[in-house]
Design a protein around this motif. Structure first.
Motif, PDB file in Angstrom:
ATOM      1  N   THR A   1       1.384  21.645 -16.326  1.00  0.00           N
ATOM      2  CA  THR A   1       1.971  22.979 -16.201  1.00  0.00           C
ATOM      3  C   THR A   1       2.781  23.303 -17.449  1.00  0.00           C
ATOM      4  N   GLY A   2       3.530  22.300 -17.942  1.00  0.00           N
ATOM      5  CA  GLY A   2       4.306  22.496 -19.165  1.00  0.00           C
ATOM      6  C   GLY A   2       3.409  22.771 -20.353  1.00  0.00           C
ATOM      7  N   ASN A   3       2.272  22.086 -20.442  1.00  0.00           N
ATOM      8  CA  ASN A   3       1.324  22.312 -21.543  1.00  0.00           C
ATOM      9  C   ASN A   3       0.712  23.701 -21.457  1.00  0.00           C
ATOM     10  N   GLU A   4       0.413  24.131 -20.231  1.00  0.00           N
ATOM     11  CA  GLU A   4      -0.158  25.472 -20.078  1.00  0.00           C
ATOM     12  C   GLU A   4       0.843  26.530 -20.522  1.00  0.00           C
ATOM     13  N   LYS A   5       2.123  26.333 -20.166  1.00  0.00           N
ATOM     14  CA  LYS A   5       3.150  27.292 -20.584  1.00  0.00           C
ATOM     15  C   LYS A   5       3.298  27.278 -22.092  1.00  0.00           C
ATOM     16  N   ALA A   6       3.229  26.085 -22.679  1.00  0.00           N
ATOM     17  CA  ALA A   6       3.362  25.974 -24.127  1.00  0.00           C
ATOM     18  C   ALA A   6       2.183  26.647 -24.829  1.00  0.00           C
ATOM     19  N   GLU A   7       0.989  26.527 -24.247  1.00  0.00           N
ATOM     20  CA  GLU A   7      -0.183  27.159 -24.849  1.00  0.00           C
ATOM     21  C   GLU A   7      -0.089  28.677 -24.761  1.00  0.00           C
ATOM     22  N   LYS A   8       0.499  29.177 -23.681  1.00  0.00           N
ATOM     23  CA  LYS A   8       0.615  30.627 -23.493  1.00  0.00           C
ATOM     24  C   LYS A   8       1.760  31.206 -24.313  1.00  0.00           C
ATOM     25  N   ALA A   9       2.793  30.419 -24.575  1.00  0.00           N
ATOM     26  CA  ALA A   9       3.954  30.900 -25.316  1.00  0.00           C
ATOM     27  C   ALA A   9       3.577  31.055 -26.786  1.00  0.00           C
TER      28      ALA A   9
ATOM     29  N   ALA B   1       0.839  -1.211   0.000  1.00  0.00           N
ATOM     30  CA  ALA B   1       0.000   0.000   0.000  1.00  0.00           C
ATOM     31  C   ALA B   1       0.865   1.249   0.000  1.00  0.00           C
ATOM     32  N   ALA B   2       1.949   1.239   0.781  1.00  0.00           N
ATOM     33  CA  ALA B   2       2.846   2.398   0.814  1.00  0.00           C
ATOM     34  C   ALA B   2       3.523   2.588  -0.536  1.00  0.00           C
ATOM     35  N   PHE B   3       3.929   1.488  -1.168  1.00  0.00           N
ATOM     36  CA  PHE B   3       4.559   1.566  -2.479  1.00  0.00           C
ATOM     37  C   PHE B   3       3.594   2.116  -3.521  1.00  0.00           C
ATOM     38  N   THR B   4       2.348   1.615  -3.484  1.00  0.00           N
ATOM     39  CA  THR B   4       1.321   2.089  -4.420  1.00  0.00           C
ATOM     40  C   THR B   4       1.035   3.571  -4.208  1.00  0.00           C
ATOM     41  N   ALA B   5       0.946   3.979  -2.936  1.00  0.00           N
ATOM     42  CA  ALA B   5       0.689   5.389  -2.642  1.00  0.00           C
ATOM     43  C   ALA B   5       1.829   6.264  -3.149  1.00  0.00           C
ATOM     44  N   LYS B   6       3.072   5.786  -2.993  1.00  0.00           N
ATOM     45  CA  LYS B   6       4.225   6.563  -3.461  1.00  0.00           C
ATOM     46  C   LYS B   6       4.199   6.678  -4.987  1.00  0.00           C
ATOM     47  N   GLN B   7       3.871   5.575  -5.677  1.00  0.00           N
ATOM     48  CA  GLN B   7       3.783   5.621  -7.137  1.00  0.00           C
ATOM     49  C   GLN B   7       2.693   6.587  -7.598  1.00  0.00           C
ATOM     50  N   GLN B   8       1.541   6.546  -6.920  1.00  0.00           N
ATOM     51  CA  GLN B   8       0.449   7.453  -7.281  1.00  0.00           C
ATOM     52  C   GLN B   8       0.864   8.903  -7.060  1.00  0.00           C
ATOM     53  N   GLN B   9       1.587   9.142  -5.969  1.00  0.00           N
ATOM     54  CA  GLN B   9       2.040  10.500  -5.684  1.00  0.00           C
ATOM     55  C   GLN B   9       3.012  10.963  -6.765  1.00  0.00           C
ATOM     56  N   GLN B  10       3.928  10.091  -7.178  1.00  0.00           N
ATOM     57  CA  GLN B  10       4.873  10.447  -8.236  1.00  0.00           C
ATOM     58  C   GLN B  10       4.141  10.698  -9.551  1.00  0.00           C
ATOM     59  N   GLN B  11       3.137   9.879  -9.849  1.00  0.00           N
ATOM     60  CA  GLN B  11       2.367  10.082 -11.080  1.00  0.00           C
ATOM     61  C   GLN B  11       1.622  11.407 -11.041  1.00  0.00           C
ATOM     62  N   GLN B  12       1.084  11.757  -9.869  1.00  0.00           N
ATOM     63  CA  GLN B  12       0.383  13.030  -9.746  1.00  0.00           C
ATOM     64  C   GLN B  12       1.341  14.198  -9.943  1.00  0.00           C
ATOM     65  N   VAL B  13       2.554  14.083  -9.382  1.00  0.00           N
ATOM     66  CA  VAL B  13       3.548  15.148  -9.548  1.00  0.00           C
ATOM     67  C   VAL B  13       3.929  15.270 -11.015  1.00  0.00           C
ATOM     68  N   GLN B  14       4.153  14.102 -11.678  1.00  0.00           N
ATOM     69  CA  GLN B  14       4.500  14.134 -13.090  1.00  0.00           C
ATOM     70  C   GLN B  14       3.360  14.693 -13.928  1.00  0.00           C
ATOM     71  N   GLN B  15       2.137  14.312 -13.599  1.00  0.00           N
ATOM     72  CA  GLN B  15       0.973  14.815 -14.333  1.00  0.00           C
ATOM     73  C   GLN B  15       0.850  16.327 -14.153  1.00  0.00           C
ATOM     74  N   ALA B  16       1.062  16.795 -12.912  1.00  0.00           N
ATOM     75  CA  ALA B  16       0.980  18.235 -12.656  1.00  0.00           C
ATOM     76  C   ALA B  16       2.075  18.970 -13.424  1.00  0.00           C
ATOM     77  N   ALA B  17       3.285  18.401 -13.463  1.00  0.00           N
ATOM     78  CA  ALA B  17       4.377  19.031 -14.211  1.00  0.00           C
ATOM     79  C   ALA B  17       4.067  19.036 -15.702  1.00  0.00           C
ATOM     80  N   PHE B  18       3.491  17.940 -16.198  1.00  0.00           N
ATOM     81  CA  PHE B  18       3.124  17.853 -17.608  1.00  0.00           C
ATOM     82  C   PHE B  18       2.066  18.893 -17.956  1.00  0.00           C
TER      83      PHE B  18
END
Length: 198
Positions: free
Chosen positions: A127-135, A108-125
């Motif tokens: 954010t990158g798309n929003e910057k690309a749309e604004k640029a 469960a801890a491993f799954t939670a850590k993976q989900q957290q990493q995926q959420q961080v990556q998704q948020a970064a992705f």
């Protein structure tokens, strides 16, 4: 000596008294006897004694069942209390239960850590798309041959209105004519070149 002889005389009488008053065989018989207590406090005390003395509970079809609250699980046992072999089996099951719980919590801890990493990556992705749309979108242009810049056409400036000037007089038209000549000069003369430092 008299005291020792008195102990021997009294000891058999106590043993004899226990022999004719039968002790409860299991929790249910003990609880039935406790129900006959005179006060609530006595009843509660007797029931606590029954719980301490008998671990198993009688099953309707015969035999006994032992509930292990640590595992939240019941085990079938032969008598009102588990035998050594039955207790050993229950302890082995508890060890296996703890191992499964440990593995589950690690998973469960491993799954939670993976989900957290995926959420961080998704948020970064995102954010990158929003910057690309604004640029502004830049496109690669094909290199064009370099040509000499063409001089801009002279700007026609409105004639300055000078007070007390007669229409079409030289003194009134001179500033406009002078500006036009400067614009022609700029059009035909090359731009000044920078001296090379060497």
């Amino acid at each position: 000596m008299a005291a020792i002889a008195g102990c021997f005389v009294l000891a058999p009488s106590r043993a004899h008294a226990q022999w004719w008053s039968r002790a409860p065989a299991d929790f249910e018989e003990c609880a039935d006897a406790a129900e006959k207590a005179a006060t609530k406090e006595a009843k509660a005390s007797l029931l606590a004694g029954c719980n301490a003395k008998f671990a198993g509970r009688r099953k309707p079809g015969g035999g006994y069942v032992y509930f292990d609250f640590m595992q939240n699980r019941s085990f079938d046992i032969a008598g009102p209390n588990p035998t050594r072999e039955e207790q050993k089996r229950i302890d082995e099951q508890y060890t296996a239960y703890l191992d499964n719980e440990r593995r589950s919590s690690i998973a469960a801890a491993f799954t939670a850590k993976q989900q957290q990493q995926q959420q961080v990556q998704q948020a970064a992705f995102e954010t990158g798309n929003e910057k690309a749309e604004k640029a502004p979108v830049t496109t690669r242009s094909v290199a064009k041959p370099v040509t000499k810049p063409q001089a801009a056409a002279p700007k026609v400036r409105p004639r300055a209105k000078i007070e007390n000037c007669a229409e079409h007089s030289f003194s009134c038209d001179w500033p406009r004519l002078s500006e036009g000549l400067n614009d022609l000069k700029k059009l035909f003369s090359p731009p000044p070149s920078k001296a090379k430092r060497g």
